[in-house]
Design a protein around this motif. Structure first.
Motif, mmCIF file in Angstrom:
data_model
loop_
_atom_site.group_PDB
_atom_site.id
_atom_site.type_symbol
_atom_site.label_atom_id
_atom_site.label_comp_id
_atom_site.label_asym_id
_atom_site.label_seq_id
_atom_site.Cartn_x
_atom_site.Cartn_y
_atom_site.Cartn_z
ATOM 1 N N LEU A 313 6.008 62.132 40.142
ATOM 2 C CA LEU A 313 4.632 62.234 39.672
ATOM 3 C C LEU A 313 4.215 63.690 39.555
ATOM 4 O O LEU A 313 3.577 64.097 38.566
ATOM 5 C CB LEU A 313 3.700 61.490 40.635
ATOM 6 N N GLY A 314 4.592 64.495 40.538
ATOM 7 C CA GLY A 314 4.248 65.913 40.503
ATOM 8 C C GLY A 314 4.896 66.639 39.345
ATOM 9 O O GLY A 314 4.258 67.464 38.677
ATOM 10 N N VAL A 315 6.157 66.338 39.072
ATOM 11 C CA VAL A 315 6.855 66.980 37.962
ATOM 12 C C VAL A 315 6.180 66.650 36.637
ATOM 13 O O VAL A 315 5.910 67.537 35.811
ATOM 14 C CB VAL A 315 8.338 66.538 37.925
ATOM 15 N N PHE A 316 5.908 65.375 36.405
ATOM 16 C CA PHE A 316 5.289 64.977 35.136
ATOM 17 C C PHE A 316 3.883 65.544 34.991
ATOM 18 O O PHE A 316 3.525 66.089 33.941
ATOM 19 C CB PHE A 316 5.240 63.456 35.018
ATOM 20 N N MET A 317 3.070 65.433 36.028
ATOM 21 C CA MET A 317 1.675 65.859 35.934
ATOM 22 C C MET A 317 1.559 67.356 35.710
ATOM 23 O O MET A 317 0.626 67.811 35.036
ATOM 24 C CB MET A 317 0.925 65.457 37.206
ATOM 25 N N SER A 318 2.502 68.134 36.235
ATOM 26 C CA SER A 318 2.406 69.581 36.055
ATOM 27 C C SER A 318 2.471 69.953 34.575
ATOM 28 O O SER A 318 1.666 70.744 34.091
ATOM 29 C CB SER A 318 3.525 70.286 36.838
ATOM 30 N N GLY A 319 3.455 69.394 33.855
ATOM 31 C CA GLY A 319 3.567 69.701 32.426
ATOM 32 C C GLY A 319 2.460 69.072 31.609
ATOM 33 O O GLY A 319 1.906 69.705 30.695
ATOM 34 N N PHE A 320 2.129 67.827 31.921
ATOM 35 C CA PHE A 320 1.084 67.114 31.181
ATOM 36 C C PHE A 320 -0.256 67.825 31.315
ATOM 37 O O PHE A 320 -0.951 68.071 30.324
ATOM 38 C CB PHE A 320 0.982 65.679 31.700
ATOM 39 N N LEU A 321 -0.628 68.170 32.544
ATOM 40 C CA LEU A 321 -1.903 68.841 32.764
ATOM 41 C C LEU A 321 -1.913 70.239 32.158
ATOM 42 O O LEU A 321 -2.936 70.693 31.638
ATOM 43 C CB LEU A 321 -2.206 68.915 34.264
ATOM 44 N N ALA A 322 -0.758 70.928 32.226
ATOM 45 C CA ALA A 322 -0.696 72.277 31.662
ATOM 46 C C ALA A 322 -0.930 72.241 30.153
ATOM 47 O O ALA A 322 -1.638 73.088 29.603
ATOM 48 C CB ALA A 322 0.651 72.913 31.986
ATOM 49 N N ASP A 323 -0.314 71.269 29.450
ATOM 50 C CA ASP A 323 -0.550 71.137 28.014
ATOM 51 C C ASP A 323 -2.013 70.823 27.718
ATOM 52 O O ASP A 323 -2.605 71.345 26.768
ATOM 53 C CB ASP A 323 0.344 70.036 27.429
ATOM 54 N N LYS A 324 -2.627 69.948 28.514
ATOM 55 C CA LYS A 324 -4.016 69.555 28.297
ATOM 56 C C LYS A 324 -4.991 70.690 28.581
ATOM 57 O O LYS A 324 -6.030 70.825 27.941
ATOM 58 C CB LYS A 324 -4.359 68.353 29.186
ATOM 59 N N MET A 325 -4.649 71.529 29.563
ATOM 60 C CA MET A 325 -5.568 72.570 30.007
ATOM 61 C C MET A 325 -5.305 73.919 29.356
ATOM 62 O O MET A 325 -6.022 74.886 29.622
ATOM 63 C CB MET A 325 -5.475 72.708 31.534
ATOM 64 N N ALA A 326 -4.269 74.002 28.488
ATOM 65 C CA ALA A 326 -3.833 75.301 27.978
ATOM 66 C C ALA A 326 -4.931 76.046 27.225
ATOM 67 O O ALA A 326 -5.052 77.265 27.337
ATOM 68 C CB ALA A 326 -2.614 75.116 27.082
ATOM 69 N N LYS A 327 -5.733 75.315 26.430
ATOM 70 C CA LYS A 327 -6.767 76.000 25.638
ATOM 71 C C LYS A 327 -7.871 76.575 26.518
ATOM 72 O O LYS A 327 -8.345 77.686 26.311
ATOM 73 C CB LYS A 327 -7.353 75.036 24.612
#
Length: 494
Positions: A313-327
Motif C-alpha cells: 500500500l505504501g509503495v503504490f500510494m507514494s507514486g499515486f499521490l505524487a502524481d496527483k499532487m505534482a502540480k
C-alpha cells in the motif's frame, strides 16, 4: 515473436504513451508479475533462514552472508553491463532470458548438498536477476507518458513487497505442510513413479521443497513474457527533441549524472533505506519465531501478508499521490518519502519492543507502509533526471550502488551485530555459556537452554531496532534532494 507494432491501433501519441490503454495495462501487469517472481526468488531466503540455519548448523552472521553478499555482489556488478545492452538491444529478450536463469538457479538451491553449494546457487540467482529492472524501467518509460510515470513505476515497484509477501506465504506453507515424506505420499497416491525415483523424498527437508516449487513456475513465465510483450520504439513517450538524440556513451551518462545533485541524494537515501530494509527483512520472521514463540508458518504469514500488504500500500500510494499532487506540490516526490521514513523510526521501535505479537503488529504495519514511500519516487526520479538514451543506465547505476552497499552489507552486518549482541547477553549471565555451547541444546540444562534462547532473541531484537533508526538518515537525503529536484528533472510532469 514480439515485434514493434506501429499501426494506428497500437500507437498512441506521446501524451498518453505507446499502445492502447488496455495493452499498456497488460504490459505493466506482466512486468509487475516478473518483478514479483524476482522478489519471491530473492527474498525466500528470509523466510527459510531458521530451517537452513538448523540444517547446516550455522550462525546468524553466516546466514547474513547468504542473504546479502551471495546475491548482491554479482547482481550489482552485472547490472550496468546488462543495462548498456538494454540501451541498444531487444529489452524483452533480455528480461525473458533473465527470468529463465534466475528461476532455474532458485530451483537448484533446493538440491544444494552443503552451505557452500547453496551459496553458489544463490550467486547464480543473482546473475539472472541482474537483467530484470533496468530494461523493465526503460520499457515502462516508453509505454507511459511523463505525467503518469510515477504511478506506473510505483505499480511496478509493488513487486518488492508483494514478492516478499508471496515468498512468505508459500515458503511458510510449504515448510509447514509439504516436506519430503508428504510429497512422497502424494506422488505414490497419484501413481507418479517417475517422480518417486528423482530423490529420496523421505529425507528431503521442507525448505528444499520450497526452493524447487517456487523456482519452477518462473521458467514458464520467461516464455510467456517473450511471446506477449512488444518492444516499443525507444524514447517513444519522450518529446520529439529528445527522441532525435544519438545514443549516449557510458562516459556521457556519468557526465550527465555527475551534475544532477538530486540523483546522488536519492541514491544515498535509497542506499541507506535498502541497507536497513534488506537487513531487517532477512531476520524479521526469525524475530517473530524467537521472541514471540510463533511457528515458522504463522510467523511467515504475519510478516508476509499483514506487514507485506501494508508495505505494498505504501509503495503504490507514494507514486499515486505524487502524481496527483505534482502540480500543487512540485517537490512531492522528495518530501513525501522523507516524511514516511522519518515517521517509521519510532513506530518500528515500538513494534519491536512490544511484549506480545498482537501489540507489535499495528505499529509495524504502519511503519512498513510509511517507510516504503521512498521506493516508487526513487525509480521515478532516477529515470526522470536523464533522457531515454541513458534511462536504463541511470537505473542500473542506482541499483549498483543501492544493492552493493545496501543489499551487500545490510544482511551480513545485522547478522554480525545479532551474533555479537547474543554473545554479550550470554556473557552477562553466571552460567559460563558461549555461542558454541548454545548450539548443542540437547546437552544443556533447562536454565542454560532458556538463557541461550533469551540471548538469541534479545540480540536479534536490539540489532533490528538499531538498524531501523537509520531510516532517519535516509529521510534527510530525500529532503535535501527536494532542493534541486525541479532543476534536475529532464521532463517535467504535466
Amino acid at each position: 515473436m514480439a515485434t514493434v507494432d506501429t499501426t494506428a491501433d497500437t500507437v498512441s501519441d506521446i501524451n498518453t504513451g505507446f499502445g492502447s490503454k488496455g495493452y499498456r495495462g497488460f504490459v505493466l501487469g506482466s512486468l509487475l508479475l516478473v518483478y514479483i517472481f524476482n522478489f519471491i526468488d530473492r527474498s525466500i531466503i528470509n523466510i527459510l533462514t531458521e530451517p537452513i540455519k538448523q540444517s547446516f548448523q550455522v550462525e546468524d552472521w553466516q546466514m547474513g552472508l547468504l542473504g546479502g553478499p551471495a546475491f548482491a555482489i554479482l547482481y550489482t556488478m552485472l547490472g550496468i553491463p546488462i543495462a548498456r545492452l538494454a540501451e541498444r538491444f531487444h529489452r524483452v529478450w533480455i528480461i525473458a532470458i533473465s527470468v529463465f536463469v534466475w528461476s532455474l538457479m532458485t530451483a537448484l538451491c533446493g538440491v544444494a548438498v552443503s552451505f557452500m553449494v547453496l551459496f553458489l546457487f544463490r550467486v547464480g540467482v543473482s546473475v539472472g536477476e541482474a537483467g530484470c529492472t533496468p530494461p523493465a524501467q526503460s520499457l515502462i518509460a516508453d509505454y507511459f507518458a511523463p505525467s503518469s510515470r510515477a504511478t506506473a513505476v510505483s505499480i511496478y515497484a509493488l513487486g518488492v513487497p508483494l514478492g516478499g509477501m508471496f515468498a512468505a506465504v508459500f515458503a511458510g506453507f510449504i515448510v509447514g505442510n509439504l516436506d519430503g515424506p508428504s510429497l512422497a505420499a502424494m506422488f505414490e497416491a497419484w501413481g507418479w513413479n517417475w517422480a518417486l525415483g528423482l530423490a529420496d523424498w523421505q529425507n528431503v527437508e521442507g525448505w528444499r521443497v520450497a526452493f524447487i516449487l517456487v523456482g519452477i513456475p518462473g521458467i514458464l513465465l520467461a516464455f510467456i513474457v517473450k511471446m506477449t510483450i512488444k518492444e516499443p520504439p525507444r524514447g517513444y513517450s519522450d518529446p520529439p527533441e529528445l527522441q532525435q538524440l544519438e545514443r549516449a556513451s557510458m562516459g556521457e551518462a556519468f557526465k550527465v549524472l555527475s551534475k544532477k545533485t538530486t540523483f546522488w541524494h536519492i541514491v544515498a537515501g535509497a542506499t541507506v533505506a535498502s541497507f536497513v530494509g534488506y537487513g531487517v527483512a532477512q531476520f524479521t520472521t526469525s524475530f517473530l519465531v524467537r521472541t514471540h514463540g510463533l511457528d515458522l508458518q504463522t510467523a511467515a504469514v504475519l510478516f508476509g501478508v499483514i506487514i507485506g500488504l501494508m508495505a505494498a500500500l505504501g509503495v503504490f500510494m507514494s507514486g499515486f499521490l505524487a502524481d496527483k499532487m505534482a502540480k500543487r506540490y512540485p517537490t512531492a516526490l522528495s518530501w513525501m518519502p522523507a516524511l514516511g521514513m522519518g515517521l517509521s523510526v519510532p513506530l518500528y521501535a515500538v513494534g519491536f519492543l512490544a511484549p506480545t505479537v498482537w501489540l507489535a503488529l499495528p505499529p509495524l504495519m504502519a511503519a512498513a507502509a510509511l517507510h516504503y514511500f521512498y521506493l516508487g519516487p526513487m525509480y521515478a526520479i532516477v529515470g526522470g533526471v536523464v533522457d531515454s538514451r541513458m534511462r536504463a543506465t541511470s537505473v542500473a547505476i542506482t541499483l549498483f550502488i543501492v544493492n552493493l552497499l545496501g543489499y551487500g552489507l545490510g544482511p551480513p552486518l545485522i547478522g554480525f551485530l545479532s551474533t555479537a549482541l547474543k554473545g554479550m547477553f550470554l556473557a552477562g549471565n553466571d552460567l559460563g555459556l558461549t555461542l558454541e555451547a548454545c548450539k548443542v541444546t540437547t546437552e544443556l540444562s533447562a536454565e542454560a537452554a532458556a538463557a541461550c534462547a533469551n540471548a538469541n532473541s534479545e540480540g536479534l531484537r536490539w540489532s533490528i531496532i538499531a538498524f531501523c533508526s537509520l531510516y532517519a538518515w535516509a529521510a534527510i537525503h530525500y529532503l535535501l534532494a527536494g532542493k534541486t529536484l525541479l532543476r534536475d528533472l529532464t521532463i517535467k510532469s504535466s
